[in-house]
Design a protein around this motif. Structure first.
Motif, short mmCIF file in Angstrom:
data_model
loop_
_atom_site.label_atom_id
_atom_site.label_comp_id
_atom_site.label_asym_id
_atom_site.label_seq_id
_atom_site.Cartn_x
_atom_site.Cartn_y
_atom_site.Cartn_z
N LEU A 152 43.92 33.24 47.65
CA LEU A 152 42.55 33.72 47.51
C LEU A 152 42.09 34.52 48.73
N LEU A 153 42.53 34.11 49.91
CA LEU A 153 42.01 34.67 51.14
C LEU A 153 42.84 35.80 51.73
N HIS A 154 43.99 36.11 51.15
CA HIS A 154 44.89 37.03 51.84
C HIS A 154 44.34 38.45 51.98
N GLN A 155 43.33 38.81 51.19
CA GLN A 155 42.76 40.16 51.30
C GLN A 155 41.53 40.22 52.20
N LEU A 156 41.20 39.14 52.88
CA LEU A 156 40.04 39.17 53.78
C LEU A 156 40.18 40.31 54.79
N GLY A 157 39.12 41.07 54.94
CA GLY A 157 39.12 42.16 55.90
C GLY A 157 39.74 43.45 55.39
N TRP A 158 40.21 43.48 54.16
CA TRP A 158 40.84 44.69 53.64
C TRP A 158 39.81 45.76 53.27
N ARG A 159 38.58 45.36 53.05
CA ARG A 159 37.50 46.28 52.72
C ARG A 159 37.89 47.22 51.58
N GLY A 160 37.93 48.53 51.85
CA GLY A 160 38.21 49.49 50.79
C GLY A 160 39.60 49.40 50.21
N ALA A 161 40.51 48.76 50.91
CA ALA A 161 41.88 48.59 50.40
C ALA A 161 42.01 47.39 49.48
N THR A 162 40.96 46.60 49.36
CA THR A 162 41.00 45.40 48.52
C THR A 162 41.30 45.76 47.07
N ASP A 163 42.20 45.02 46.48
CA ASP A 163 42.47 45.15 45.05
C ASP A 163 41.44 44.27 44.33
N ALA A 164 40.33 44.89 43.95
CA ALA A 164 39.22 44.13 43.38
C ALA A 164 39.60 43.43 42.08
N ALA A 165 40.38 44.09 41.26
CA ALA A 165 40.78 43.47 39.99
C ALA A 165 41.59 42.20 40.25
N TRP A 166 42.49 42.26 41.24
CA TRP A 166 43.28 41.06 41.57
C TRP A 166 42.37 39.96 42.10
N LEU A 167 41.45 40.32 42.98
CA LEU A 167 40.53 39.34 43.54
C LEU A 167 39.69 38.67 42.47
N PHE A 168 39.11 39.46 41.58
CA PHE A 168 38.25 38.90 40.54
C PHE A 168 39.04 38.03 39.59
N ASP A 169 40.25 38.48 39.23
CA ASP A 169 41.09 37.67 38.34
C ASP A 169 41.47 36.35 39.01
N ALA A 170 41.77 36.40 40.30
CA ALA A 170 42.14 35.18 41.02
C ALA A 170 40.96 34.21 41.09
N ALA A 171 39.78 34.75 41.36
CA ALA A 171 38.59 33.90 41.41
C ALA A 171 38.36 33.19 40.08
N LEU A 172 38.51 33.91 38.98
CA LEU A 172 38.31 33.30 37.67
C LEU A 172 39.42 32.31 37.33
N ALA A 173 40.63 32.63 37.78
CA ALA A 173 41.76 31.74 37.48
C ALA A 173 41.59 30.37 38.11
#
Length: 226
Positions: A152-173
């Protein structure tokens, strides 16, 4: 062995035994401490860690593993400092070893430290056109909730490079989980991305708020305008 002996001498010289008990209490009594606060720890170990420049990733991980076995918690923190300082020596092939390290003597301080290192490694991998989520899909499904937290946390600080779709899917999962450290991580990851894309996070929470725990929602929207 010279490195470890020198580090032991340096940390013991920097220790304030009067701080050890409060530090142990802060960690709910799970670990013993020498009594070295973070600034003093970094100063004491700085030259020794800088002296490791150029060693191989395998040697770095071996040093980390040895430090992880020592009883005082400061040694695990030094191991994290070491891996972060020399993170360019690490690649996605070393992530399984980092995840295995995180599962030993696991608590939020060490797990979140490993998550930051994994994130740096994967962000560098992504910049090279590689897989920015290598091993994270498996970590997200792992039986150990600490590895799920790292995912869940591995994209912290990525800002514009964040894969939002992956993040949102992970949060829902993982939204159905009762574990505090997972609920907190969902909110933290969303809040961090909201610094870059507040409207996207607000839209996600508005749409899926009923699926998220109150803690996750509160953390996600912590810095959103009211």
């Amino acid at each position: 062995m010279e490195f470890h002996a020198a580090l032991k001498t340096a940390l013991e010289a920097a220790a304030d035994p009067g701080r050890a008990a409060p530090m142990q209490a802060y960690m709910r009594g799970q670990f013993v401490f020498l009594g070295v606060a973070a600034p003093q720890r970094r100063l004491a170990a700085r030259d020794l860690l800088a002296g490791l420049k150029g060693i191989s990733a395998g040697e770095l991980l071996e040093h980390a593993q040895q430090l992880w076995q020592l009883p005082e918690r400061e040694y695990q923190h030094v191991a994290l400092d070491m891996l972060a300082l020399h993170r360019r020596q690490l690649g996605k092939a070393h992530i399984p070893a980092l995840l295995a390290l995180a599962r030993q003597r696991a608590w939020w301080d060490s797990v979140d430290g490993v998550a930051a290192i994994v994130g740096d490694v994967l962000q560098a991998e992504r910049r090279r056109g590689g897989d920015g989520h290598a091993h994270m899909d498996a970590a997200l499904r792992h039986e150990d909730f600490w590895l799920r937290r790292i995912a869940l946390l591995h994209q912290l600080g990525w800002r514009g490079a964040t894969d939002a779709a992956w993040l949102f899917d992970a949060a829902l999962a993982l939204a159905h989980e009762d574990e505090f450290f997972i609920r907190k991580a969902i909110g933290w990851a969303l809040r961090d991305y909201a610094r870059h894309a507040p409207a996207a996070v607000m839209a996600f929470v508005t749409r899926h708020g009923r699926q998220l725990s109150p803690l996750s929602r509160r953390e996600a929207l912590k810095h959103q305008p009211r």
